[in-house]
Scaffold this active site. Sequence first.
Site, PDB file in Angstrom:
ATOM      1  N   CYS A   1      44.560  38.452  16.789  1.00  0.00           N
ATOM      2  CA  CYS A   1      44.232  39.778  17.312  1.00  0.00           C
ATOM      3  C   CYS A   1      45.530  40.458  17.705  1.00  0.00           C
ATOM      4  O   CYS A   1      46.294  39.914  18.512  1.00  0.00           O
ATOM      5  CB  CYS A   1      43.288  39.675  18.511  1.00  0.00           C
ATOM      6  SG  CYS A   1      42.943  41.261  19.315  1.00  0.00           S
ATOM      7  N   GLN A  42      44.860  47.434  35.556  1.00  0.00           N
ATOM      8  CA  GLN A  42      44.932  48.049  34.237  1.00  0.00           C
ATOM      9  C   GLN A  42      45.420  47.020  33.221  1.00  0.00           C
ATOM     10  O   GLN A  42      46.315  46.217  33.505  1.00  0.00           O
ATOM     11  CB  GLN A  42      45.871  49.258  34.255  1.00  0.00           C
ATOM     12  CG  GLN A  42      45.373  50.443  35.068  1.00  0.00           C
ATOM     13  CD  GLN A  42      44.291  51.240  34.342  1.00  0.00           C
ATOM     14  OE1 GLN A  42      43.824  50.855  33.266  1.00  0.00           O
ATOM     15  NE2 GLN A  42      43.885  52.359  34.930  1.00  0.00           N
ATOM     16  N   ASP A  91      40.931  57.541  41.578  1.00  0.00           N
ATOM     17  CA  ASP A  91      40.900  56.829  40.296  1.00  0.00           C
ATOM     18  C   ASP A  91      39.534  56.168  40.150  1.00  0.00           C
ATOM     19  O   ASP A  91      39.399  54.942  40.233  1.00  0.00           O
ATOM     20  CB  ASP A  91      42.026  55.790  40.263  1.00  0.00           C
ATOM     21  CG  ASP A  91      42.154  55.090  38.924  1.00  0.00           C
ATOM     22  OD1 ASP A  91      41.438  55.479  37.978  1.00  0.00           O
ATOM     23  OD2 ASP A  91      42.965  54.149  38.823  1.00  0.00           O
ATOM     24  N   CYS A 129      39.511  57.576  33.236  1.00  0.00           N
ATOM     25  CA  CYS A 129      39.424  56.825  31.982  1.00  0.00           C
ATOM     26  C   CYS A 129      38.366  57.418  31.059  1.00  0.00           C
ATOM     27  O   CYS A 129      38.082  56.851  30.005  1.00  0.00           O
ATOM     28  CB  CYS A 129      39.133  55.348  32.249  1.00  0.00           C
ATOM     29  SG  CYS A 129      37.561  55.049  33.099  1.00  0.00           S
TER      30      CYS A 129
END
Length: 468
Positions: free
Chosen positions: A162, A288, A389, A416
């Site tokens: 990946c 994050q 946030d 986001c």
Amino acid sequence: METFANGMTLDVTVDALAPGGKAVCRHEGRVIFVDRGLPGQQLHVRLTTVRKRFAEAECLAVVTHTADECDPFCPHFGDCGGCTWQNLPYPAQLAWKERFVRDSLQRIGRIEAPNVLPTLPSPLQQGFRNKMEFAFTTDDREMLHLGLRRRGGHEVVDVTSCGLQTATTCRVVTTARDIARASGLPGWDDAAHRGFWRFLVVREPARGGQCLVQCITAPHPEAEHVARAFFTALRQAVPEVTGCVHSIRSQNSQVAYGDATVFTEGEIVLTEKLGAIELDFGHDTFLQTNTRATELLYGEVERMAGLSGREHVWDLYCGVGSIALWLAEHAATICGMEATPASVEAAQRNAQAAGCTHCDFVAGDVRALLRSRSKGKAQEPIPDVVVTDPPRAGMHPDVIDALLQTAPARIVYVSCDPATMARDVGLLMQRYTLHEARPVDLFPHTPHVETVVLLSNKEVDDTISTTV
């Protein structure tokens, strides 16, 4: 006009991309959203959902490619649902993310000409993730699989490599798959709601050298015994695994989160270096997933906050305190608010380790915490700057009302999801001015984008300037 019906096949040309990554096509004046495709491609599609004003379709084949495509770097691309834009050149990905933010602010926030800056690119486009979640399942032939979900379904693709994860994480997954298969216990069956192995979560700081592995299983009389043997074999094969967590999940929903922790082994707290600060985090705390791009994101937060050292700051949905500590040297006081107790405990440890005695962190529902502060029940000074946030769903209307009532000079909104951000910004515009929005790419090769937005109080200062 041709009548649409489920199951109908058509040839269409992709005109644009929609937030979320679907291809936007038109046929005889009607809009069709296709699960995949790039602008300029001609697709052969099958309609799956027909509405009055639009239809949805699945791509059966790419009839004509476009010169703007590039070769995907992953052998699982097109099969795995992890990243959908590997064949879209990176500069084009950045441009579309900027467009998503602008379109959302115009269409949802009803802001006529928002100042949207160019998307900041991720410093790394491969091998950047510090956390990966993998799912177990067993197929009809009773073969256990461990990997990522197949695009548009619940089946699992056995990823052998990946491009988003590190080589260490790849070794962990390959080894864990072999160990789980040797156990003879089945992976989870979504339809039947039975099985043993459910999820594997791997967390690895950007500097590498160690990783924390969480294995989530269903309840079972031998669960602890099997999990201990699993971790023993895994740590022998992959020495970088320095910490292990076994959790159980009884709920049927496919979320890689344990209801309870059965046991832990080794070092279950990792440290991530973010700019000049160090952050402790564990299996149950949020951080994050793209460390180097997060530094760019927080740099934008710092720039927009415009702190001089005299300001009182509130950090809403503060997690482990990463933004608060990033801003700490420029603020008089910072109060972080977070619903997850484990994250607040980590934030307090991080602040203590950094010597930030002027940073305080409070555990509780942000709505309730703001409500008490708006009624004068807390000791913190009224904030000059609020950084928020929130999760993907955005802020609750009560939180927005509390911000309008508290009326800080500046609000820095980190998002986001462009749609929920635009909705919230639109509601705040009754008292605030949108100065700028900056998309930041934390998720290369996907349509997901982070955005930092600066809002200023019309009654306090309508002439804010920042240096880009």
